[in-house]
Write a protein that holds these residues in place. Sequence first.
Motif, PDB file in Angstrom:
ATOM      1  N   GLN A  22      64.992 -20.347  -9.202  1.00  0.00           N
ATOM      2  CA  GLN A  22      65.488 -19.196  -9.969  1.00  0.00           C
ATOM      3  C   GLN A  22      65.039 -19.261 -10.693  1.00  0.00           C
ATOM      4  O   GLN A  22      65.039 -19.581 -11.391  1.00  0.00           O
ATOM      5  N   TYR A 354      63.345  -9.788 -10.330  1.00  0.00           N
ATOM      6  CA  TYR A 354      62.737  -9.547  -9.036  1.00  0.00           C
ATOM      7  C   TYR A 354      62.445  -7.610  -8.836  1.00  0.00           C
ATOM      8  O   TYR A 354      62.793  -7.329 -10.442  1.00  0.00           O
ATOM      9  N   LEU A 446      70.470 -12.292  -7.920  1.00  0.00           N
ATOM     10  CA  LEU A 446      69.908 -11.643  -6.479  1.00  0.00           C
ATOM     11  C   LEU A 446      70.948 -10.161  -5.842  1.00  0.00           C
ATOM     12  O   LEU A 446      72.061 -10.895  -6.098  1.00  0.00           O
ATOM     13  N   LEU A 456      65.097 -10.758  -0.114  1.00  0.00           N
ATOM     14  CA  LEU A 456      64.762 -12.490  -0.089  1.00  0.00           C
ATOM     15  C   LEU A 456      64.216 -12.999  -0.815  1.00  0.00           C
ATOM     16  O   LEU A 456      63.351 -13.742   0.551  1.00  0.00           O
ATOM     17  N   GLY A 461      64.348 -18.158  -4.118  1.00  0.00           N
ATOM     18  CA  GLY A 461      64.891 -18.920  -3.381  1.00  0.00           C
ATOM     19  C   GLY A 461      65.422 -21.087  -3.854  1.00  0.00           C
ATOM     20  O   GLY A 461      64.760 -20.420  -4.906  1.00  0.00           O
ATOM     21  N   TRP A 492      69.137 -18.756   0.232  1.00  0.00           N
ATOM     22  CA  TRP A 492      69.736 -17.579  -0.838  1.00  0.00           C
ATOM     23  C   TRP A 492      70.638 -16.859  -1.865  1.00  0.00           C
ATOM     24  O   TRP A 492      71.230 -17.592  -0.055  1.00  0.00           O
ATOM     25  N   PHE A 494      72.635 -14.226  -2.731  1.00  0.00           N
ATOM     26  CA  PHE A 494      73.344 -13.332  -3.485  1.00  0.00           C
ATOM     27  C   PHE A 494      74.109 -11.407  -3.413  1.00  0.00           C
ATOM     28  O   PHE A 494      75.514 -11.827  -2.561  1.00  0.00           O
ATOM     29  N   GLN A 572      75.573 -16.234   0.627  1.00  0.00           N
ATOM     30  CA  GLN A 572      74.318 -16.608   1.043  1.00  0.00           C
ATOM     31  C   GLN A 572      73.699 -17.366   2.692  1.00  0.00           C
ATOM     32  O   GLN A 572      73.774 -16.797   3.161  1.00  0.00           O
ATOM     33  N   GLU A 592      59.035 -12.980   2.264  1.00  0.00           N
ATOM     34  CA  GLU A 592      60.301 -13.198   2.071  1.00  0.00           C
ATOM     35  C   GLU A 592      61.470 -12.193   3.318  1.00  0.00           C
ATOM     36  O   GLU A 592      61.027 -12.625   4.427  1.00  0.00           O
ATOM     37  N   LYS A 594      63.644 -10.365   4.809  1.00  0.00           N
ATOM     38  CA  LYS A 594      64.285  -9.266   4.745  1.00  0.00           C
ATOM     39  C   LYS A 594      65.522  -8.299   5.345  1.00  0.00           C
ATOM     40  O   LYS A 594      65.012  -8.342   6.705  1.00  0.00           O
TER      41      LYS A 594
END
Length: 600
Positions: A22, A354, A446, A456, A461, A492, A494, A572, A592, A594
């Motif tokens: 990150q 992002y 995120l 993602l 990640g 990840w 988020f 996560q 990614e 997604k």
Amino acid sequence: MVSAASLWGQAAPAEKQSAPAQLPAKQTKEAPNPRLDWWRQARFGMFIHWGLYAIPAGEWKGKPIAGIGEWIMNRAKIPVTEYEQLAKQFNPTKFSADQWVSIAKNAGMKYIVITSKHHDGFAMYGSKVSPYNVVDATPFHRDPMKELAAACKKQGLKLAFYYSQSQDWHEPDAIGNDWDFPDESKKDFSRYFEQKAKPQVKELLTNYGALGSIWFDTPRSISKQQSEELLAMVHQYQPTALVSGRVGNNAGDYETVGDNQVAVGPMKRDWEAISTTNDTWGYKKDDNNWKPTSVLIRQMAHAAGHNGNYLLNVGPTAEGVIPPPAVQALNEMGQWIKVNGDALYGTSGGPFNYDQSWGVISARPGKLYLHVFAWPQKELTLYGLKNKVQSAYLLAGNKKLKFNQSMDKNVDTNVLRVSLPAAAPDKNDSVVVLNIAGEPDVDSSLIQQPSGAVDLNAYLGNIHKADKDSALRMDTRGVAEHWTNKEDWLDWNFKLVQPGTFDVVLVTSGQKNNHNWEGGHQVGIEVAGQKIAGTVNNDGEENDPVKPYWNYWNYVVSKLGRVTVEKAGAYQLSLKPDSIVSEQKLGLTLVEVKLVPVQK
Ligand code: JFZ
């Protein structure tokens, strides 16, 4: 000066890539380099590839030669003695420096980088060092670089010279020509470097007035000392001129990323994206694959939103004419800039790590510029902005917009909603300006996109390496590459604002120009207590519809399965391979993961 290690996305040492990957959301200031001041203001420049190669224009002895036009000598293995003959035909009677500079200026470009000598070794200026130059070897007998220097001075643009310091296919000692000069053992690179490259660079630095930069390219095997000598020379003769990253050995003042490549992530370094208007740099008569203006404008906005400059190429003909489709596109870019230039000149990258589902963000103190590519119905949403917004307006017509800021308690996130008119003011990029109090302060976690999708990105990640020597790393696009060890995995964290059912999609990327591909990997994904497994496609190519400017790298989208997440909150997701195909040593090239909301 930018060191290799500080260049995010460069091959950072493996140890440095352990979790978390990150990146800090806040911009930190790059080391001050006053040479870069004008360049950071400029943001948009014209690249010009012009030389003898414009005469064959992609065709040699009646046969089309594949690849970029300025490489024809190399691709067709044209002997020096034959290629040299082109000089006798070079007579660009339609060349007008003033006109070229006007085209650039009208497009909103602030600088011009032109090939003073490309890999073919032919100097496009009057050189005393080598008679193989435009003044002495052609019927034209004029020095177009002199004329451009005068026109740029008159019209207020900076001029910079591209100079191929390592490859020179005309010279037996330089790098690149293995068809006339196959015997490597006879080559003395330093002889060429001392007798042609350095003296020519000195000519360029001393005979054309103040320059913006010397744009070196393809360093190949030149030594660190040689790169540093070039840098020192430029700074000695022209203390304010810049040196491009491709001088080699990380000696340059800023970084140039791969051709036609657009960077991702929160770039805080100084960098330049270079792009072609069609598929070639030097003129090719059969290349009509012009990028739509929408792509060019969005690439430019994307570069600005990631703290970079956009250097856009044109390849004039042997007569000295910039191809009309390119002029047309540049004119349209100029129209956009006339309205939206505030969102470009002198901006820095946006505060988020992002991109947004609707576009990108550029910034300057007190302002955020929301570049909206995909115009939403009624309302634009931005998550995670903590600053108080004082006002919001459209750059087009300075139209004030209503907005409201609230807190989403489920995910503990700030939400900004800006009311929009029904129609986008600009079909390519409409800019919404936010006046904010203080330095941008954003939630670095995120979060689901306003579109409902969760992106993602690989570069966001946490990387878990089974072995610190695993080759897995992020490339300059923020894409995971060399993921060949199936024991390595990513996860990840988020936030999910709108729960629901999602397709779990893996986006993988081909190498440049769709060459080299590897698929067929088996992977497992775990999120919110649900596990799915699937295979990465080898086919079914598809570009991400949200990022239409990614037209250079092909993405393959693999649908792995579905998950349902019942509640908003923090989650996560982990991605663990069961097997990786790596016959070509490419492995799993991940853009990614997604989560795409399933429409009910
Ligand atoms: C170089 C040149 O060989 C080419 O002719 C053109 O001038 C272009 C702008 O630069 O080509 C490169 C250099 C670097 C990369 C790709 C092509 N790269 O880093 O991906």
